[in-house]
Design a protein around this motif. Sequence first.
Motif, PDB file in Angstrom:
ATOM      1  N   LEU A   1       5.542 -16.162  63.255  1.00 54.98           N
ATOM      2  CA  LEU A   1       6.785 -16.441  63.968  1.00 54.98           C
ATOM      3  C   LEU A   1       7.254 -15.208  64.738  1.00 54.98           C
ATOM      4  O   LEU A   1       7.023 -14.076  64.315  1.00 54.98           O
ATOM      5  N   ALA A   2       7.913 -15.442  65.859  1.00 53.37           N
ATOM      6  CA  ALA A   2       8.453 -14.348  66.669  1.00 53.37           C
ATOM      7  C   ALA A   2       9.744 -13.849  66.037  1.00 53.37           C
ATOM      8  O   ALA A   2      10.514 -14.626  65.475  1.00 53.37           O
ATOM      9  N   ASP A   3       9.969 -12.533  66.141  1.00 54.13           N
ATOM     10  CA  ASP A   3      11.170 -11.933  65.577  1.00 54.13           C
ATOM     11  C   ASP A   3      12.408 -12.494  66.262  1.00 54.13           C
ATOM     12  O   ASP A   3      12.414 -12.753  67.462  1.00 54.13           O
ATOM     13  N   GLY A   4      13.441 -12.716  65.480  1.00 56.13           N
ATOM     14  CA  GLY A   4      14.704 -13.213  66.021  1.00 56.13           C
ATOM     15  C   GLY A   4      15.695 -13.401  64.893  1.00 56.13           C
ATOM     16  O   GLY A   4      15.327 -13.382  63.718  1.00 56.13           O
ATOM     17  N   ASP A   5      16.960 -13.590  65.259  1.00 59.42           N
ATOM     18  CA  ASP A   5      18.013 -13.782  64.255  1.00 59.42           C
ATOM     19  C   ASP A   5      17.742 -15.012  63.391  1.00 59.42           C
ATOM     20  O   ASP A   5      18.157 -15.065  62.235  1.00 59.42           O
ATOM     21  N   ASN A   6      17.037 -16.002  63.970  1.00 56.79           N
ATOM     22  CA  ASN A   6      16.777 -17.234  63.239  1.00 56.79           C
ATOM     23  C   ASN A   6      15.952 -16.987  61.968  1.00 56.79           C
ATOM     24  O   ASN A   6      16.053 -17.740  61.008  1.00 56.79           O
ATOM     25  N   LEU A   7      15.144 -15.923  61.944  1.00 59.67           N
ATOM     26  CA  LEU A   7      14.328 -15.638  60.760  1.00 59.67           C
ATOM     27  C   LEU A   7      15.201 -15.232  59.580  1.00 59.67           C
ATOM     28  O   LEU A   7      15.060 -15.765  58.474  1.00 59.67           O
ATOM     29  N   MET A   8      16.117 -14.291  59.808  1.00 61.19           N
ATOM     30  CA  MET A   8      17.001 -13.861  58.720  1.00 61.19           C
ATOM     31  C   MET A   8      17.963 -14.984  58.345  1.00 61.19           C
ATOM     32  O   MET A   8      18.289 -15.153  57.174  1.00 61.19           O
ATOM     33  N   ASP A   9      18.371 -15.788  59.328  1.00 59.09           N
ATOM     34  CA  ASP A   9      19.236 -16.941  59.034  1.00 59.09           C
ATOM     35  C   ASP A   9      18.517 -17.909  58.096  1.00 59.09           C
ATOM     36  O   ASP A   9      19.120 -18.434  57.154  1.00 59.09           O
ATOM     37  N   ALA A  10      17.233 -18.129  58.346  1.00 55.99           N
ATOM     38  CA  ALA A  10      16.443 -19.034  57.506  1.00 55.99           C
ATOM     39  C   ALA A  10      16.301 -18.471  56.094  1.00 55.99           C
ATOM     40  O   ALA A  10      16.425 -19.210  55.111  1.00 55.99           O
ATOM     41  N   ILE A  11      16.032 -17.171  55.992  1.00 56.88           N
ATOM     42  CA  ILE A  11      15.911 -16.531  54.672  1.00 56.88           C
ATOM     43  C   ILE A  11      17.226 -16.689  53.900  1.00 56.88           C
ATOM     44  O   ILE A  11      17.223 -17.097  52.738  1.00 56.88           O
TER      45      ILE A  11
END
Length: 113
Positions: free
Chosen positions: A69-79
């Motif tokens: 996955l590409a880095d973005g705020d959505n990754l930390m939001d998902a975590i």
Amino acid sequence: MGKRDELIAKYAEDLRTKCGMEPDMDLLTKVTIGCGPAIYNADSSTVAATQAGELETVKTNFLMKKLGLADGDNLMDAINSVIETYGKSERNKYRAVVYYMLVKHFGKDSVYG
């Protein structure tokens, strides 16, 4: 039943009782195997959800490197969403369960196909 099978059963139970979802046992098994020997170590088998560095490691090593996955705020939001689902008060958040929920969240089952 081997040690890994016992752990997979424990992870499935966590998904059912603590996360309110019925696990895809085939996918859960593959995600657990993908965690490697970390699942047998008391420290590395869990995710320290209160440590920012640990969450950053999950993002970088699992979401970006493993799932592509590409880095973005959505990754930390998902975590954070997965941690919330697991229950912030739940002390032991098993790595395999967190990873499984992230795979499901992003629809990346094919990585383990």
